[in-house]
Design a protein around this motif. Structure first.
Motif, short mmCIF file in Angstrom:
data_model
loop_
_atom_site.label_atom_id
_atom_site.label_comp_id
_atom_site.label_asym_id
_atom_site.label_seq_id
_atom_site.Cartn_x
_atom_site.Cartn_y
_atom_site.Cartn_z
N LYS A 189 0.83 -1.20 0.00
CA LYS A 189 0.00 0.00 0.00
C LYS A 189 0.87 1.26 0.00
O LYS A 189 1.79 1.38 0.81
CB LYS A 189 -0.90 -0.03 1.23
CG LYS A 189 -1.86 1.13 1.38
CD LYS A 189 -2.67 0.91 2.65
CE LYS A 189 -3.62 2.05 2.93
NZ LYS A 189 -4.38 1.82 4.19
N PRO A 190 0.61 2.20 -0.91
CA PRO A 190 1.42 3.42 -0.96
C PRO A 190 1.31 4.23 0.34
O PRO A 190 0.23 4.35 0.93
CB PRO A 190 0.81 4.21 -2.13
CG PRO A 190 0.03 3.22 -2.92
CD PRO A 190 -0.43 2.18 -1.95
N SER A 191 2.43 4.78 0.77
CA SER A 191 2.47 5.59 1.98
C SER A 191 3.44 6.75 1.78
O SER A 191 4.16 6.81 0.78
CB SER A 191 2.93 4.73 3.18
OG SER A 191 4.28 4.33 3.01
N GLU A 192 3.48 7.67 2.74
CA GLU A 192 4.39 8.81 2.61
C GLU A 192 5.84 8.34 2.60
O GLU A 192 6.68 8.92 1.90
CB GLU A 192 4.15 9.79 3.76
CG GLU A 192 2.84 10.54 3.66
CD GLU A 192 2.71 11.63 4.71
OE1 GLU A 192 3.71 11.87 5.43
OE2 GLU A 192 1.63 12.23 4.82
N LYS A 193 6.15 7.32 3.37
CA LYS A 193 7.52 6.82 3.43
C LYS A 193 7.84 5.95 2.21
O LYS A 193 9.01 5.85 1.82
CB LYS A 193 7.73 6.02 4.71
CG LYS A 193 7.74 6.85 5.97
CD LYS A 193 8.07 6.00 7.19
CE LYS A 193 8.14 6.87 8.45
NZ LYS A 193 8.47 6.05 9.66
N SER A 194 6.83 5.33 1.65
CA SER A 194 7.05 4.45 0.49
C SER A 194 5.95 4.70 -0.55
O SER A 194 5.06 3.87 -0.74
CB SER A 194 7.05 2.98 0.94
OG SER A 194 7.38 2.13 -0.13
N PRO A 195 6.01 5.85 -1.24
CA PRO A 195 4.97 6.18 -2.22
C PRO A 195 5.12 5.37 -3.50
O PRO A 195 6.17 4.77 -3.76
CB PRO A 195 5.21 7.66 -2.48
CG PRO A 195 6.68 7.83 -2.28
CD PRO A 195 7.04 6.89 -1.15
N TRP A 196 4.06 5.36 -4.28
CA TRP A 196 4.14 4.86 -5.64
C TRP A 196 4.31 6.05 -6.57
O TRP A 196 4.10 7.20 -6.17
CB TRP A 196 2.85 4.13 -6.02
CG TRP A 196 2.65 2.82 -5.33
CD1 TRP A 196 3.34 2.32 -4.25
CD2 TRP A 196 1.67 1.83 -5.67
NE1 TRP A 196 2.84 1.09 -3.90
CE2 TRP A 196 1.82 0.76 -4.76
CE3 TRP A 196 0.68 1.75 -6.64
CZ2 TRP A 196 1.02 -0.38 -4.80
CZ3 TRP A 196 -0.12 0.62 -6.70
CH2 TRP A 196 0.05 -0.43 -5.78
N TYR A 197 4.69 5.77 -7.80
CA TYR A 197 4.77 6.80 -8.83
C TYR A 197 3.92 6.35 -10.02
O TYR A 197 3.89 5.16 -10.34
CB TYR A 197 6.22 7.06 -9.22
CG TYR A 197 6.97 7.72 -8.08
CD1 TYR A 197 6.96 9.10 -7.93
CD2 TYR A 197 7.64 6.96 -7.13
CE1 TYR A 197 7.60 9.71 -6.86
CE2 TYR A 197 8.28 7.56 -6.06
CZ TYR A 197 8.26 8.93 -5.93
OH TYR A 197 8.89 9.54 -4.86
N PHE A 198 3.23 7.30 -10.63
CA PHE A 198 2.24 6.93 -11.64
C PHE A 198 1.97 8.10 -12.58
O PHE A 198 2.35 9.24 -12.31
CB PHE A 198 0.95 6.49 -10.96
CG PHE A 198 0.09 7.65 -10.51
CD1 PHE A 198 -1.17 7.86 -11.07
CD2 PHE A 198 0.53 8.53 -9.53
CE1 PHE A 198 -1.96 8.93 -10.67
CE2 PHE A 198 -0.25 9.60 -9.11
CZ PHE A 198 -1.51 9.79 -9.69
N ASN A 199 1.31 7.80 -13.66
CA ASN A 199 0.79 8.83 -14.54
C ASN A 199 -0.54 8.38 -15.11
O ASN A 199 -0.70 7.20 -15.45
CB ASN A 199 1.77 9.11 -15.69
CG ASN A 199 1.90 10.60 -15.99
OD1 ASN A 199 1.09 11.40 -15.53
ND2 ASN A 199 2.91 10.97 -16.77
#
Length: 237
Positions: A189-199
């Motif tokens: 699950k994306p989090s502030e410490k481990s975000p995802w990147y997307f477009n």
């Protein structure tokens, strides 16, 4: 030796991209929701989408508003990444629909939306969707793996001056790529410490000369929709 050389090549490309850094990219938040509240019909009129922030797409090269605007909302629901995407269109009667069946690469030749996703454990996935709701999904890690499928559920709907897509993408855990590399998106699950990147990207075509391309995080340079280091940041709140 040849096999080792082929294996190293994608790593070289990734190293080059990492060296460039991401710079300043737009940020989006996926609202936490319950999947039971989602009615997948392409209308966005259910409780599920209430209060979820909307993000506009910008013209690919200039970063300005496109003539035919597009926007999206994102939500995280019981390990599903969900999108509500709206594509305004001043010429709905001439939508350029090039595919009506899944796994048809001609989706990318006509009016379409792309969702490109990079998780901390996988770079990256490409999900192309036609206004008809047909899906062409690819694993772009090291090439073009069309055997991979996101198992995304999609509902498409059309209005007088817009077409809409409602998308639910099931997310497996970060070990999914090791367990079954042909099915599902791999990532915690994306989090502030481990975000995802997307477009989230939109292509609109009319005739041979008229093309509009827009994106949430416009690369404004080489790579177009696939400039991975310029993907926007995604967290869940």
């Amino acid at each position: 030796v040849a096999w080792i050389a082929d294996s190293i090549e994608p790593m070289k490309k990734l190293k080059e991209e990492l060296a460039q850094g991401r710079g300043k990219v737009p940020q989006a938040q996926a609202a936490e929701r319950s999947l039971k509240d989602l009615k997948l019909d392409g209308k966005f009129d259910e409780k599920f989408w209430e209060g979820v922030p909307s993000y506009d797409l910008k013209e690919l090269q200039t970063g300005m508003d496109p003539t035919n605007k597009a926007s999206f909302k994102a939500a995280w629901a019981d390990d599903n990444l969900c999108f509500a995407i709206t594509c305004k269109d001043s010429d709905m009667k001439n939508l350029f629909i090039t595919a009506t069946k899944n796994k048809d690469t001609s989706i990318f030749d006509g009016d379409s939306v792309e969702i490109n996703i990079e998780t901390p454990t996988h770079s990256y996935y490409q999900i192309g969707i036609s206004p008809s709701g047909a899906v062409m999904d690819l694993d772009r890690k090291g090439g073009f793996n069309s055997k991979w499928t996101a198992n995304a559920r999609v509902a498409a709907d059309k209005g007088d001056d817009e077409w809409r897509l409602e998308v639910a993408i099931p997310i497996a855990d970060e070990l999914q790529g090791n367990i079954d590399e042909l099915h599902g998106v791999s990532g915690a699950k994306p989090s502030e410490k481990s975000p995802w990147y997307f477009n989230v990207c939109r292509q609109r075509i009319r005739g041979e000369k008229e093309m509009e391309r827009s994106a949430f995080s416009p690369p404004m340079g080489p790579g177009g929709f696939h400039a991975v280091r310029k993907f926007g940041e995604l967290t869940v709140k």
